[in-house]
Enzyme design. Structure first.
Site, mmCIF file in Angstrom:
data_model
loop_
_atom_site.group_PDB
_atom_site.id
_atom_site.type_symbol
_atom_site.label_atom_id
_atom_site.label_comp_id
_atom_site.label_asym_id
_atom_site.label_seq_id
_atom_site.Cartn_x
_atom_site.Cartn_y
_atom_site.Cartn_z
ATOM 1 N N TYR A 171 -5.900 -8.581 5.582
ATOM 2 C CA TYR A 171 -6.955 -8.035 4.599
ATOM 3 C C TYR A 171 -6.293 -6.896 3.487
ATOM 4 O O TYR A 171 -6.466 -7.142 2.375
ATOM 5 C CB TYR A 171 -8.167 -7.364 5.264
ATOM 6 C CG TYR A 171 -9.076 -6.525 4.216
ATOM 7 C CD1 TYR A 171 -10.148 -6.967 3.927
ATOM 8 C CD2 TYR A 171 -9.016 -4.967 4.222
ATOM 9 C CE1 TYR A 171 -11.019 -6.292 3.259
ATOM 10 C CE2 TYR A 171 -9.864 -4.193 3.515
ATOM 11 C CZ TYR A 171 -10.991 -4.758 2.704
ATOM 12 O OH TYR A 171 -11.977 -4.362 2.045
ATOM 13 N N ALA A 172 -5.509 -6.224 4.216
ATOM 14 C CA ALA A 172 -4.845 -5.353 3.396
ATOM 15 C C ALA A 172 -3.829 -5.773 2.328
ATOM 16 O O ALA A 172 -3.690 -5.297 1.292
ATOM 17 C CB ALA A 172 -3.821 -4.152 4.340
ATOM 18 N N LYS B 57 -5.829 -6.877 -0.688
ATOM 19 C CA LYS B 57 -6.313 -5.848 -1.515
ATOM 20 C C LYS B 57 -4.934 -5.363 -2.206
ATOM 21 O O LYS B 57 -5.076 -5.158 -3.217
ATOM 22 C CB LYS B 57 -6.757 -4.936 -0.592
ATOM 23 C CG LYS B 57 -8.165 -4.978 -0.078
ATOM 24 C CD LYS B 57 -9.299 -5.690 -1.102
ATOM 25 C CE LYS B 57 -10.595 -5.808 -0.361
ATOM 26 N NZ LYS B 57 -11.540 -6.037 -1.551
#
Length: 275
Positions: free
Chosen positions: A159-160, A163
């Site tokens: 996820y990071a 992003k």
């Protein structure tokens, strides 16, 4: 008397059926924009558009899954056929999908879902509208990422990564298109109360401790994010190119994630308590 900041502008906001997107749609409309409220939940998009119209603003709702290329193309065609242009694009959609216990517990299906909901649609929707903006030598693109894209996020490294990809895309596209009349910037939120990030589920005895959780001293609200989106959409930010503003109440500046020993199978917390 000062004029509205977005007077006469056409603005499209994805994921605008609730939370940050809905707050931005409402604020943009009060500042003179005609807002296209896009959401996968058509009823939610309709409700936001109706509230804007009932308050005297201009809005239309569009039901679209921005992960679907055909639906993105249809959305673009509808907007350009109706308005003839798009002045402001806000790529607001994003989600956790689910949080694995660790990277080792994740799988390619999880990675793909995160990719589509957090990064691929940003490319897809931006690519759909950039040609028309280039033709007019005018336009603003704002990408909503997350503070987890600019600091470590041990609960979900994938996820990071996506992003962070949004942040890098924003930086690079802002440089590429700046001299062509297109302004590209973004925001990176944290600790903002929305349907997706519902902090009301925290233990009641912790409700008065938010003053210790982040430098701003309180929980963020969707309007906090919407106000920065308005700044980036308006002429007030015309000397910015490729920047992502951490709209996080100071959490990125102050610290990060902390080891947790009690958090129901997860080993990290971003607040100094263990719910």
């Amino acid at each position: 008397m000062a004029s509205a900041l977005l007077e006469g502008k056409i603005a499209l906001i994805t994921g605008a059926g609730c939370g940050i997107g809905a707050a931005a749609a409402t604020l943009f409309a009060t500042e003179g924009a005609s807002v296209v409220v896009v959401d996968i939940d058509g009823d939610a998009a309709d409700d936001v558009a109706k509230r804007i119209a009932d308050a005297g603003g201009a809005a239309q709702s569009v039901t679209a899954d921005v992960r679907d290329p055909q639906e993105v193309d249809a959305m673009r065609d509808r907007v350009l056929d109706t308005h003839g242009r798009l002045d402001v694009l806000v790529n607001n959609v994003g989600h956790w999908v689910h949080l694995p216990a660790s990277f080792a517990d994740g799988d390619p299906e999880h990675w793909q879902a995160l990719y589509e909901i957090n990064f691929l649609h940003v490319l897809r929707v931006t690519h759909a509208f950039v040609p028309a903006m280039l033709e007019r030598h005018s336009g603003t693109i704002i990408n909503v990422s997350s503070v987890e894209g600019i600091r470590g996020y041990p609960p979900d490294s994938v996820y990071a990564a996506f992003k962070a990809a949004v942040v890098a895309f924003t930086r690079s596209l802002g440089v590429e298109l700046g001299r062509k009349g297109i302004k590209v910037n973004g925001i990176a939120p944290d600790l903002t109360q929305t349907k997706q990030s519902d902090f009301t589920r925290d233990p009641p005895e912790l409700a008065d401790k938010w003053s210790t959780f982040l430098p701003a001293g309180r929980m963020g609200e969707p309007l906090d994010q919407a106000r920065v989106l308005l700044f980036l959409a308006s002429e007030l930010s015309d000397f910015l190119a490729g920047h992502t503003i951490p709209t996080d109440g100071g959490t990125a500046a102050a610290g990060g994630w902390f080891p947790s020993t009690r958090r129901r199978g997860r080993s990290w917390t971003n607040r100094p308590f263990d719910p």
